[in-house]
Motif scaffolding. Sequence first.
Motif, PDB file in Angstrom:
ATOM      1  N   GLN A 140       0.836  -1.190   0.000  1.00  0.00           N
ATOM      2  CA  GLN A 140       0.000   0.000   0.000  1.00  0.00           C
ATOM      3  C   GLN A 140       0.879   1.252   0.000  1.00  0.00           C
ATOM      4  OE1 GLN A 140      -2.284  -0.017   3.655  1.00  0.00           O
ATOM      5  NE2 GLN A 140      -0.557  -0.844   4.818  1.00  0.00           N
ATOM      6  N   GLU A 141       0.383   2.302  -0.585  1.00  0.00           N
ATOM      7  CA  GLU A 141       1.143   3.555  -0.663  1.00  0.00           C
ATOM      8  C   GLU A 141       0.907   4.362   0.611  1.00  0.00           C
ATOM      9  OE1 GLU A 141       2.040   7.232  -3.769  1.00  0.00           O
ATOM     10  OE2 GLU A 141       0.341   5.890  -4.095  1.00  0.00           O
ATOM     11  N   THR A 142       1.977   4.550   1.377  1.00  0.00           N
ATOM     12  CA  THR A 142       1.921   5.334   2.603  1.00  0.00           C
ATOM     13  C   THR A 142       3.144   6.238   2.653  1.00  0.00           C
ATOM     14  OG1 THR A 142       3.158   3.779   3.981  1.00  0.00           O
ATOM     15  CG2 THR A 142       0.789   3.392   3.764  1.00  0.00           C
ATOM     16  N   SER A 143       3.262   6.985   3.749  1.00  0.00           N
ATOM     17  CA  SER A 143       4.414   7.879   3.900  1.00  0.00           C
ATOM     18  C   SER A 143       5.717   7.104   4.121  1.00  0.00           C
ATOM     19  CB  SER A 143       4.186   8.830   5.082  1.00  0.00           C
ATOM     20  OG  SER A 143       3.988   8.100   6.283  1.00  0.00           O
ATOM     21  N   PHE A 144       5.611   5.792   4.403  1.00  0.00           N
ATOM     22  CA  PHE A 144       6.812   4.984   4.643  1.00  0.00           C
ATOM     23  C   PHE A 144       7.396   4.377   3.367  1.00  0.00           C
ATOM     24  CE2 PHE A 144       4.254   4.712   8.555  1.00  0.00           C
ATOM     25  CZ  PHE A 144       5.179   5.197   9.474  1.00  0.00           C
ATOM     26  N   THR A 145       6.603   4.327   2.296  1.00  0.00           N
ATOM     27  CA  THR A 145       7.048   3.638   1.092  1.00  0.00           C
ATOM     28  C   THR A 145       8.017   4.503   0.291  1.00  0.00           C
ATOM     29  OG1 THR A 145       5.126   4.448  -0.141  1.00  0.00           O
ATOM     30  CG2 THR A 145       4.944   2.288   0.898  1.00  0.00           C
ATOM     31  N   THR A 146       8.807   3.821  -0.537  1.00  0.00           N
ATOM     32  CA  THR A 146       9.726   4.497  -1.454  1.00  0.00           C
ATOM     33  C   THR A 146       9.073   4.552  -2.825  1.00  0.00           C
ATOM     34  OG1 THR A 146      11.616   3.607  -0.250  1.00  0.00           O
ATOM     35  CG2 THR A 146      12.046   4.476  -2.438  1.00  0.00           C
ATOM     36  N   GLY A 147       8.633   5.731  -3.259  1.00  0.00           N
ATOM     37  CA  GLY A 147       7.996   5.860  -4.571  1.00  0.00           C
ATOM     38  C   GLY A 147       6.607   5.266  -4.571  1.00  0.00           C
ATOM     39  N   GLN A 186      17.265  -0.630  -3.645  1.00  0.00           N
ATOM     40  CA  GLN A 186      16.534  -1.139  -2.492  1.00  0.00           C
ATOM     41  C   GLN A 186      15.326  -0.247  -2.243  1.00  0.00           C
ATOM     42  OE1 GLN A 186      18.605  -2.701   1.004  1.00  0.00           O
ATOM     43  NE2 GLN A 186      17.471  -1.232   2.262  1.00  0.00           N
ATOM     44  N   GLU A 187      14.179  -0.872  -1.918  1.00  0.00           N
ATOM     45  CA  GLU A 187      12.945  -0.108  -1.725  1.00  0.00           C
ATOM     46  C   GLU A 187      12.267  -0.494  -0.417  1.00  0.00           C
ATOM     47  OE1 GLU A 187      10.291  -0.261  -5.025  1.00  0.00           O
ATOM     48  OE2 GLU A 187      11.896  -0.158  -6.510  1.00  0.00           O
ATOM     49  N   ARG A 188      11.701   0.493   0.249  1.00  0.00           N
ATOM     50  CA  ARG A 188      10.909   0.276   1.467  1.00  0.00           C
ATOM     51  C   ARG A 188       9.439   0.093   1.059  1.00  0.00           C
ATOM     52  NH1 ARG A 188      12.107   1.798   6.529  1.00  0.00           N
ATOM     53  NH2 ARG A 188      14.072   0.806   5.903  1.00  0.00           N
ATOM     54  N   GLU A 189       8.862  -1.042   1.463  1.00  0.00           N
ATOM     55  CA  GLU A 189       7.472  -1.343   1.138  1.00  0.00           C
ATOM     56  C   GLU A 189       6.640  -1.427   2.421  1.00  0.00           C
ATOM     57  OE1 GLU A 189       6.943  -1.148  -1.876  1.00  0.00           O
ATOM     58  OE2 GLU A 189       8.604  -1.984  -3.023  1.00  0.00           O
ATOM     59  N   ASP A 190       5.395  -1.008   2.333  1.00  0.00           N
ATOM     60  CA  ASP A 190       4.465  -1.053   3.461  1.00  0.00           C
ATOM     61  C   ASP A 190       3.331  -2.019   3.105  1.00  0.00           C
ATOM     62  OD1 ASP A 190       2.861  -0.660   5.623  1.00  0.00           O
ATOM     63  OD2 ASP A 190       2.834   1.530   5.517  1.00  0.00           O
ATOM     64  N   PHE A 191       3.343  -3.193   3.729  1.00  0.00           N
ATOM     65  CA  PHE A 191       2.346  -4.220   3.432  1.00  0.00           C
ATOM     66  C   PHE A 191       1.136  -4.088   4.364  1.00  0.00           C
ATOM     67  CE2 PHE A 191       6.188  -5.991   1.667  1.00  0.00           C
ATOM     68  CZ  PHE A 191       5.762  -6.633   0.514  1.00  0.00           C
ATOM     69  N   ILE A 192       0.023  -4.637   3.920  1.00  0.00           N
ATOM     70  CA  ILE A 192      -1.190  -4.667   4.732  1.00  0.00           C
ATOM     71  C   ILE A 192      -1.024  -5.782   5.771  1.00  0.00           C
ATOM     72  CG2 ILE A 192      -3.699  -4.952   4.724  1.00  0.00           C
ATOM     73  CD1 ILE A 192      -3.633  -4.133   1.752  1.00  0.00           C
ATOM     74  N   ARG A 193      -0.672  -5.407   6.996  1.00  0.00           N
ATOM     75  CA  ARG A 193      -0.308  -6.391   8.019  1.00  0.00           C
ATOM     76  C   ARG A 193      -1.460  -7.317   8.369  1.00  0.00           C
ATOM     77  NH1 ARG A 193       1.585  -4.008  13.556  1.00  0.00           N
ATOM     78  NH2 ARG A 193      -0.671  -3.721  13.767  1.00  0.00           N
ATOM     79  N   SER A 194      -2.677  -6.792   8.388  1.00  0.00           N
ATOM     80  CA  SER A 194      -3.826  -7.609   8.783  1.00  0.00           C
ATOM     81  C   SER A 194      -4.074  -8.758   7.812  1.00  0.00           C
ATOM     82  CB  SER A 194      -5.088  -6.744   8.882  1.00  0.00           C
ATOM     83  OG  SER A 194      -5.373  -6.144   7.620  1.00  0.00           O
ATOM     84  N   ALA A 195      -3.638  -8.593   6.569  1.00  0.00           N
ATOM     85  CA  ALA A 195      -3.855  -9.632   5.557  1.00  0.00           C
ATOM     86  C   ALA A 195      -2.644 -10.537   5.380  1.00  0.00           C
ATOM     87  CB  ALA A 195      -4.221  -8.990   4.212  1.00  0.00           C
ATOM     88  N   TYR A 196      -1.429  -9.976   5.483  1.00  0.00           N
ATOM     89  CA  TYR A 196      -0.228 -10.734   5.138  1.00  0.00           C
ATOM     90  C   TYR A 196       0.671 -11.059   6.335  1.00  0.00           C
ATOM     91  CZ  TYR A 196      -1.545  -9.737   0.346  1.00  0.00           C
ATOM     92  OH  TYR A 196      -2.238  -9.671  -0.844  1.00  0.00           O
ATOM     93  N   GLY A 197       0.452 -10.389   7.466  1.00  0.00           N
ATOM     94  CA  GLY A 197       1.285 -10.643   8.626  1.00  0.00           C
ATOM     95  C   GLY A 197       2.627  -9.949   8.585  1.00  0.00           C
ATOM     96  N   VAL A 198       2.799  -9.047   7.656  1.00  0.00           N
ATOM     97  CA  VAL A 198       4.028  -8.262   7.498  1.00  0.00           C
ATOM     98  C   VAL A 198       3.630  -6.807   7.341  1.00  0.00           C
ATOM     99  CG1 VAL A 198       6.003  -7.806   5.994  1.00  0.00           C
ATOM    100  CG2 VAL A 198       5.331 -10.146   6.460  1.00  0.00           C
ATOM    101  N   ASN A 199       4.411  -5.924   7.966  1.00  0.00           N
ATOM    102  CA  ASN A 199       4.134  -4.506   7.862  1.00  0.00           C
ATOM    103  C   ASN A 199       5.206  -3.837   7.003  1.00  0.00           C
ATOM    104  OD1 ASN A 199       3.564  -1.789  10.247  1.00  0.00           O
ATOM    105  ND2 ASN A 199       2.825  -2.076   8.171  1.00  0.00           N
ATOM    106  N   LEU A 200       6.178  -3.176   7.620  1.00  0.00           N
ATOM    107  CA  LEU A 200       7.246  -2.523   6.857  1.00  0.00           C
ATOM    108  C   LEU A 200       8.353  -3.527   6.528  1.00  0.00           C
ATOM    109  CD1 LEU A 200       7.624   0.884   8.739  1.00  0.00           C
ATOM    110  CD2 LEU A 200       6.349   0.405   6.645  1.00  0.00           C
ATOM    111  N   ALA A 201       8.852  -3.452   5.291  1.00  0.00           N
ATOM    112  CA  ALA A 201       9.906  -4.373   4.861  1.00  0.00           C
ATOM    113  C   ALA A 201      10.665  -3.755   3.699  1.00  0.00           C
ATOM    114  CB  ALA A 201       9.314  -5.715   4.449  1.00  0.00           C
TER     115      ALA A 201
END
Length: 244
Positions: A140-147, A186-201
């Motif tokens: 998902q696109e948030t303030s934590f993501t790269t691009g 290298q890119e910072r991605e923000d995943f939907i934690r409730s669905a995938y069990g992973v947040n920032l990576a």
Amino acid sequence: MKKQILLVVFSLLSMFFTYAQEFGFGIRGGLNTYSIGDIITVGSNGPQGPDAGLNFEPVKDIGFQAGGYFFAQFGKFFVRPELNYVSSQNHYDFPDRQSKWTTSKIDFPILLGYELIGPVSIYAGPGFNFFGDTEIEGVQETSFTTGSPGPDLKKTTFNINVGIMFRYKRLGVDLRYEMGQGETDQEREDFIRSAYGVNLADLKPYKPNVLSLSVFFDIFRTDAQSIGGMFDGLFKGNSCYCPF
């Protein structure tokens, strides 16, 4: 600069076909695997997510490619430009759900080959790639993501192809390895934690290397009569030696 390179390439190909001893064209298709980077969790993923520093390696799935080619033969040497559509995919096994990675591209390789013995040939050459969208499920696109969400691949890239092919009359098999010449960032991605069990990576850098296995078929060859084409004798009076 890239347009100038392509102009030079087309000029050289025109010269090759003008002086070719034999030439023809055909269609090809097959399967591929695509190398991408690991995903590593960073920072706090919260009580419902994994700790920082966990590494998720991509699982290679099977993609496909389809396209066409021309070839010009000079004794044992040949030139073979192709135009292919390539679709590739992988996935990551996150704690709660798989996340698919997908991409597609138009591939324009120019292969220079040599017939070793009988039906076996080796080849190498440059390739120009024109990428479509590349996506990772769950980003998902948030303030934590790269691009933008998902990998930000360059739309136009360059690779080197090496391979071996086996030909029988009009039909052939082609095993190829494409080596990407540019590494991704290298890119910072923000995943939907409730669905995938992973947040920032972080998606680690990688070179987009592709291993593919294809079959091809010569629709037209100027030397079809001498090779005893697969449809030889079925079409009387066919002076162009086309299969249909």
